[in-house]
Design a protein around this motif. Structure first.
Motif, PDB file in Angstrom:
ATOM      1  N   THR A   8     130.061  48.225 105.186  1.00 16.78           N
ATOM      2  CA  THR A   8     129.620  49.566 104.803  1.00 16.78           C
ATOM      3  C   THR A   8     130.540  50.634 105.391  1.00 16.78           C
ATOM      4  O   THR A   8     130.687  51.723 104.817  1.00 16.78           O
ATOM      5  N   ALA A   9     131.167  50.338 106.512  1.00 17.89           N
ATOM      6  CA  ALA A   9     132.040  51.321 107.156  1.00 17.89           C
ATOM      7  C   ALA A   9     133.205  51.724 106.256  1.00 17.89           C
ATOM      8  O   ALA A   9     133.633  52.877 106.264  1.00 17.89           O
ATOM      9  N   TRP A  10     133.754  50.770 105.492  1.00 15.67           N
ATOM     10  CA  TRP A  10     134.793  51.112 104.516  1.00 15.67           C
ATOM     11  C   TRP A  10     134.184  51.538 103.177  1.00 15.67           C
ATOM     12  O   TRP A  10     134.705  52.391 102.472  1.00 15.67           O
ATOM     13  N   GLY A  12     130.499  54.485 108.920  1.00 10.55           N
ATOM     14  CA  GLY A  12     130.844  54.656 107.512  1.00 10.55           C
ATOM     15  C   GLY A  12     130.583  56.078 107.033  1.00 10.55           C
ATOM     16  O   GLY A  12     131.363  56.637 106.257  1.00 10.55           O
TER      17      GLY A  12
END
Lengths: 138, 410
Positions: free
Chosen positions: A67-69, A96
């Motif tokens: 989710t961070a990217w 994210g």
């Protein structure tokens, strides 16, 4: 008078939008078909719903680190939630949101999946730690 | 957050735009979690698969990588999580040249920072395990939970952008599992029957994870009569992190730290053979046509590679079924040298290095190959892959192999 709710100071710009609420959790990798902009995990309570431009209200974030990217990637195509509201998030969702400039708040008094209803018109101000329900009276 | 002079200089851009971005990102995250200050880290581990990055993420990396070398070079050893493409086998798996091209651009950008391309989620078994008390910026949930629990390291889940930022600044915000207060056990479980294989260790992790259901819960598992091996704890931890987003567990007498109970820790929940069997049965699909069998997620250790080779010796994978065995580059080289790769491939199975199945354009592979029914001994994978359109079945290594030969779920 709109209903005013306080939370922990969040991340991202202030936004106004329509709530999509479920007592379930969130991972961009586990739960979404990002090409179509819908929840794709068959067991998710929002399965089949579009998340684009909605203010998602869910219990917590779950699972892995993607989710961070992915929030950044989703934002680049403008197929992304307008904001994320949780009871309490894990670091990945916060990272994210910070990276993708997606509005995020958590840390309310009470369960957000009960405080908010699908269809509520919300104004989220992360810097102030405030969410207003604009179409319901307190 | 309280900043020292070096950190203030980074914020001001005195040491370049790359480190200004990095520390600004870290401050935004740190303030969200009420971090008081930064803590130096010994390693960074960066997840950067191209399915997650997309074109936008790759362009972001390339933009930072264009800075002068002195401004972009990492300050602590930085390694990578699995990629999405193994260039030796990607066409056979139905991946495209466009995916491979995006992968090559990402690799070039990461190398420009001085990142070491380890492409692994089992670095604690193969590269450099942490030491108790070492602060890390690890970017894979399985790596974090194993390192925090088994070794007593201190790391939060650090997604790709944050792990890269930690590599560039040499530090991370001090919150979560860097703090003693977060490491106390908040949930108790009592095991009455030990798992019998890796799929059952994963199932146990899934059961505990579903009860915990939060990054901020720390389970203590009591009743362990024997010491689990590294692969058992690997599968347990990765499933626990996947199903529950959990980053630390305690097994009194086995894991690194004393399991200090939080004041609110409730009475233990009992888990035995019936609960583990029920968990596996959730994914049962007897006699269903079997499209793909995956051994990976987490990548296989050398001992797991040997077990797969032994199970496949003398067998031939059904022509309607694909078997994929995923491991790290280090283990792949060892498996090549020891003859394990050739034994596995003699059955018709594919050995892939440096990738993880669900990080490898799983949806596009399914569409290209017509895959739906997937079988694996990884509880983590069955939890993730449903969202990509697969129907997963969890079973032991031996049952996966027998099913792959039969071409249907046994």
């Amino acid at each position: 008078m709109p209903i005013l709710l306080h939370c922990h100071k969040g991340i991202g710009p202030p936004v106004t939008g329509t709530a999509l609420v479920a007592a379930d959790n969130f991972s961009a990798r586990y739960d979404l078909d990002r090409s179509k902009g819908v929840f794709s995990r068959p067991t998710h309570k929002l399965f089949g719903h579009s998340y684009a431009d909605r203010i998602l209200v869910l219990d917590t974030s779950k699972g892995g680190v993607a989710t961070a990217w992915m929030l950044h990637e989703m934002a680049s195509r403008s197929v992304v939630p307008k904001a994320l509201i949780f009871n309490r998030v894990n670091p990945i969702t916060a990272q994210g949101a910070a990276f993708g400039n997606v509005t995020l708040v958590d840390g309310f008094e009470g369960d957000v999946t009960q405080l908010f209803r699908t269809g509520d018109e919300l104004r989220v101000d992360p810097a102030a730690g405030i969410v207003e329900i604009l179409n319901r009276d307190g | 957050m309280r900043l020292n002079d070096e950190e203030k200089a980074m914020v001001a851009g005195d040491v370049g735009e790359v480190r200004r971005w990095a520390i600004s990102h870290q401050i935004a995250v740190g303030e969200f979690f009420d971090a008081a200050d930064f803590v130096p880290v010994a390693q960074a581990h960066i997840m950067a698969d191209t399915e997650s990055l997309g074109e936008a993420g790759v362009r972001f990396l390339e933009g930072l990588a264009a800075a002068p070398e002195a401004e972009r070079w990492v300050r602590v050893p930085a390694i990578t999580d699995p990629r999405g493409i193994d260039f030796a086998v990607y066409r056979r798996l139905g991946q495209t040249p466009e995916m491979a091209a995006l992968e090559r651009r990402t690799i070039a950008a990461l190398r420009a920072f001085g990142v070491l391309m380890t492409d692994t989620c089992i670095n604690y078994q193969t590269i450099m395990p942490p030491v108790r008390g070492e602060h890390m910026a690890y970017g894979d949930t399985g790596v974090v939970i194993y390192s925090n629990s088994v070794f007593g390291a201190r790391s939060n889940f650090e997604g790709g952008p944050s792990a890269l930022a930690a590599a560039l600044t040499g530090r991370t915000p001090r919150y979560g599992y860097h703090l003693d207060a977060c490491r106390r056990a908040t949930r108790r479980f009592r095991l009455t029957a030990p798992p019998r294989d890796l799929s059952e260790w994963g199932a146990l992790g899934g059961i505990v994870g579903e009860v915990c259901g939060s990054y901020w819960e720390v389970p203590a598992i009591e009743g362990m009569e024997t010491v689990p091996g590294s692969d058992a704890l690997k599968h347990f931890g990765t499933a626990l992190a996947s199903f529950g987003s959990v980053a630390l567990f305690h097994m009194p007498g086995i894991t690194a730290e004393e399991a200090v109970l939080a004041e609110r820790a409730p009475a233990p929940i009992t888990i035995g053979a019936a609960e583990i069997a029920a968990f596996l049965n959730r994914y049962a699909a007897p006699d269903d046509k079997l499209d793909v069998v995956v051994f990976g997620a987490p990548q296989l250790s050398l001992f797991e590679m040997e077990a797969v080779a032994s199970a496949l010796d003398g067998q031939r994978v059904n022509p309607e079924t694909t078997v994929i065995v995923g491991t790290s580059p280090e283990i792949k080289h060892a498996a090549d040298r020891m003859g394990l790769t050739s034994r596995i491939e003699a059955s018709g199975a594919v050995v892939a290095q440096g990738i993880c199945f669900y990080q490898s354009y799983a949806r596009e592979m399914a569409e290209a190959n017509g895959w739906t029914r997937l079988m694996t001994n990884s509880a983590k994978l069955v939890n993730i892959i449903g969202g990509y359109g697969y129907r997963p079945t969890l079973a032991s290594l031996d049952r996966c192999v027998a099913s792959a030969v039969a071409g249907r779920v046994l």
